[in-house]
Design a protein around this motif. Structure first.
Motif, PDB file in Angstrom:
ATOM      1  N   UNK A  64      -4.256   2.090  -3.884  1.00  0.00           N
ATOM      2  CA  UNK A  64      -2.909   2.418  -3.437  1.00  0.00           C
ATOM      3  C   UNK A  64      -2.870   2.335  -1.926  1.00  0.00           C
ATOM      4  N   UNK A  65      -1.636   2.290  -1.391  1.00  0.00           N
ATOM      5  CA  UNK A  65      -1.489   2.309   0.054  1.00  0.00           C
ATOM      6  C   UNK A  65      -1.538   3.755   0.521  1.00  0.00           C
ATOM      7  N   UNK A  66      -2.341   4.019   1.554  1.00  0.00           N
ATOM      8  CA  UNK A  66      -2.483   5.385   2.031  1.00  0.00           C
ATOM      9  C   UNK A  66      -1.168   5.978   2.486  1.00  0.00           C
ATOM     10  N   UNK A  93       8.654   1.028  -6.395  1.00  0.00           N
ATOM     11  CA  UNK A  93       7.715   0.175  -5.657  1.00  0.00           C
ATOM     12  C   UNK A  93       7.869   0.322  -4.148  1.00  0.00           C
ATOM     13  N   UNK A  94       7.812   1.581  -3.667  1.00  0.00           N
ATOM     14  CA  UNK A  94       7.844   1.791  -2.225  1.00  0.00           C
ATOM     15  C   UNK A  94       6.621   1.121  -1.617  1.00  0.00           C
ATOM     16  N   UNK A  95       6.815   0.393  -0.551  1.00  0.00           N
ATOM     17  CA  UNK A  95       5.720  -0.350   0.046  1.00  0.00           C
ATOM     18  C   UNK A  95       5.759  -0.154   1.546  1.00  0.00           C
ATOM     19  N   UNK A 143       5.134 -13.406  12.757  1.00  0.00           N
ATOM     20  CA  UNK A 143       6.054 -12.973  11.722  1.00  0.00           C
ATOM     21  C   UNK A 143       5.273 -12.458  10.512  1.00  0.00           C
ATOM     22  N   UNK A 144       5.697 -11.309   9.968  1.00  0.00           N
ATOM     23  CA  UNK A 144       4.985 -10.813   8.785  1.00  0.00           C
ATOM     24  C   UNK A 144       5.530 -11.530   7.546  1.00  0.00           C
ATOM     25  N   UNK A 145       4.634 -12.142   6.737  1.00  0.00           N
ATOM     26  CA  UNK A 145       5.069 -12.985   5.620  1.00  0.00           C
ATOM     27  C   UNK A 145       5.868 -12.208   4.577  1.00  0.00           C
ATOM     28  N   UNK A 146       6.799 -12.893   3.892  1.00  0.00           N
ATOM     29  CA  UNK A 146       7.619 -12.227   2.873  1.00  0.00           C
ATOM     30  C   UNK A 146       6.746 -11.722   1.733  1.00  0.00           C
ATOM     31  N   UNK A 147       5.663 -12.431   1.431  1.00  0.00           N
ATOM     32  CA  UNK A 147       4.777 -11.990   0.360  1.00  0.00           C
ATOM     33  C   UNK A 147       4.159 -10.635   0.679  1.00  0.00           C
ATOM     34  N   UNK A 148       3.962 -10.346   1.956  1.00  0.00           N
ATOM     35  CA  UNK A 148       3.409  -9.045   2.336  1.00  0.00           C
ATOM     36  C   UNK A 148       4.414  -7.932   2.074  1.00  0.00           C
ATOM     37  N   UNK A 149       5.709  -8.241   2.296  1.00  0.00           N
ATOM     38  CA  UNK A 149       6.746  -7.217   2.141  1.00  0.00           C
ATOM     39  C   UNK A 149       7.105  -7.033   0.683  1.00  0.00           C
ATOM     40  N   UNK A 150       7.206  -8.165  -0.061  1.00  0.00           N
ATOM     41  CA  UNK A 150       7.688  -8.069  -1.440  1.00  0.00           C
ATOM     42  C   UNK A 150       6.562  -7.999  -2.460  1.00  0.00           C
ATOM     43  N   UNK A 151       5.345  -8.400  -2.074  1.00  0.00           N
ATOM     44  CA  UNK A 151       4.253  -8.464  -3.038  1.00  0.00           C
ATOM     45  C   UNK A 151       3.822  -7.089  -3.523  1.00  0.00           C
ATOM     46  N   UNK A 193      -4.330  -4.103  -0.176  1.00  0.00           N
ATOM     47  CA  UNK A 193      -5.466  -4.573   0.619  1.00  0.00           C
ATOM     48  C   UNK A 193      -5.519  -3.754   1.888  1.00  0.00           C
ATOM     49  N   UNK A 194      -6.527  -2.873   1.979  1.00  0.00           N
ATOM     50  CA  UNK A 194      -6.554  -1.999   3.147  1.00  0.00           C
ATOM     51  C   UNK A 194      -6.942  -2.750   4.411  1.00  0.00           C
ATOM     52  N   UNK A 195      -7.450  -3.990   4.259  1.00  0.00           N
ATOM     53  CA  UNK A 195      -7.832  -4.761   5.439  1.00  0.00           C
ATOM     54  C   UNK A 195      -6.777  -5.802   5.819  1.00  0.00           C
ATOM     55  N   UNK A 196      -5.645  -5.778   5.130  1.00  0.00           N
ATOM     56  CA  UNK A 196      -4.576  -6.723   5.462  1.00  0.00           C
ATOM     57  C   UNK A 196      -3.929  -6.286   6.775  1.00  0.00           C
ATOM     58  N   UNK A 197      -3.651  -7.219   7.694  1.00  0.00           N
ATOM     59  CA  UNK A 197      -3.053  -6.799   8.966  1.00  0.00           C
ATOM     60  C   UNK A 197      -1.622  -6.311   8.815  1.00  0.00           C
ATOM     61  N   UNK A 198      -0.937  -6.688   7.723  1.00  0.00           N
ATOM     62  CA  UNK A 198       0.473  -6.325   7.542  1.00  0.00           C
ATOM     63  C   UNK A 198       0.655  -5.089   6.686  1.00  0.00           C
ATOM     64  N   UNK A 199      -0.178  -4.892   5.665  1.00  0.00           N
ATOM     65  CA  UNK A 199       0.010  -3.771   4.747  1.00  0.00           C
ATOM     66  C   UNK A 199      -1.186  -2.836   4.699  1.00  0.00           C
TER      67      UNK A 199
END
Lengths: 153, 204
Positions: free
Chosen positions: A11-13, A27-29, A39-47, A51-57
């Motif tokens: 889960x996201x912390x 699906x709060x993200x 630019x932060x990719x749409x897949x990062x926002x909607x996916x 991934x705790x090591x992702x720079x966007x999420x």
């Protein structure tokens, strides 16, 4: 969904899932803008990936150097090897020689369809593993000449 | 002890063997793991770099656990370690580590709930009439207070209610007992609870 493949709950912390009175927002993200004009990719926002090591999420910040390179291998789970070529000058002969260095970079699931030969921009982050200190922040697929539809395989 | 956290003994990114050119330094030291067990509280203090302290919990029996959706925390007894994503051995030996799923005593939370919502939690069979009359759920309250209580949302998900019935709640440890000397965490709810219940059931 199917992102719970590990033995611990992914889960996201930053997101609290158990709000009383039903889920506050389906699906709060949590995601962030990494700065420096990327630019932060749409897949990062909607996916739905975690991934705790992702720079966007995830929980990494991009600071320090920004480099580019060509993807050399995608065989690792969520990381790629880049190849950076450069010319080294030999003063005695007043000529150059080709040299290269490989960099291991973490590849967030936000970037889909990264193949060998693609150009990728990576940003420096804190050490994520023994050799990974960079994180992919932009992806540019390899341009086929005139982008003909038919591609030999 | 011989535990060091350096990377000079490892091969480099290219695979080359690194030459051993200097001795181990104190700033790269590592210490023995705490392997905190359940039992009467026993905590060792360690002097660390900079003169600071770390509290190595060798045995613990209680911790502060939060009920997220109700936003409260209570200090409770830890009953047993039930699941560990990394190592089944740690479950067998009842070792408390961050990320371990434990069972905690539900009584402080049930008491808080009965005080706040004036309702009994968990379908307890054979509660004698005298016990029920004494419970916090049925104590004397003013009409104003009763109205306030009635307006509160007292819904609790069914999976949690069952746990209250048995007096044991599933919780996850979020503190690091070998570093802070405490075993705190939060009660599992919702999707997380389903996930871990399934894991526990599949193991059995």
């Amino acid at each position: 969904m199917s992102e719970q493949v590990e033995r611990a709950f992914q889960k996201q912390e930053a997101v609290f899932l158990n709000v009383k009175g039903g889920v506050a927002k389906k699906n709060a993200r949590w995601y962030k803008d990494i700065g420096l004009g990327f630019k932060t990719p749409t897949e990062a926002i909607e996916g739905t990936y975690i991934d705790k090591k992702c720079p966007f999420t995830g929980n990494v910040s991009i600071r320090g150097r920004i480099l580019t390179g060509v993807v050399r291998s995608v065989k690792m789970k969520r990381t790629v090897i880049l190849r950076r070529e450069y010319l080294h000058y030999i003063t005695k002969y007043q000529r150059y020689e080709k040299r290269h260095k490989n960099i291991a970079a973490h590849l967030s699931p936000a970037f889909i369809g990264v193949k060998i030969g693609d150009t990728v921009t990576v940003g420096q982050c804190r050490p994520l593993s023994k050799t990974v200190r960079f994180n992919v922040i932009k992806h540019q697929a390899k341009q086929t000449k005139g982008s003909k539809k038919f591609q030999t395989f | 002890m011989g535990i060091s956290r350096d990377s000079r003994h490892k091969r480099s990114h290219t695979g080359a063997k690194r030459a051993h050119y200097r001795k181990k330094r104190k700033f790269e030291l590592g210490r023995q793991a705490a392997n905190t067990k359940l039992g009467a509280k026993r905590i060792h203090e360690v002097r660390v770099r900079g003169g600071n302290k770390k509290f190595r919990a060798m045995r613990l029996e209680a911790g502060t656990y939060s009920w997220g959706s109700e936003s409260i925390s209570r200090s409770t007894r830890i009953v047993a370690v039930v699941y560990n994503a990394s190592n089944n051995e740690l479950v067998r030996t009842n070792t408390l580590v961050k990320g371990a799923i434990v069972q905690i005593d539900a009584t402080p939370f049930r008491q808080w709930y009965e005080n706040r919502y004036a309702k009994v939690l968990g379908k307890k069979k054979n509660v004698s009439a005298e016990e029920e009359a004494k419970s916090a759920a049925n104590k004397e309250r003013s009409k104003h207070l009763q109205a306030k209580i009635a307006a509160r949302d007292s819904e609790v998900e069914s999976a949690l209610e069952d746990q209250f019935g048995s007096g044991r709640l599933y919780a996850i440890v979020t503190s690091r007992p070998g570093q802070s000397g405490r075993c705190d965490g939060y009660i599992l709810e919702g999707k997380e609870l389903d996930f871990y219940l399934r894991k526990i059931r599949n193991k059995k």
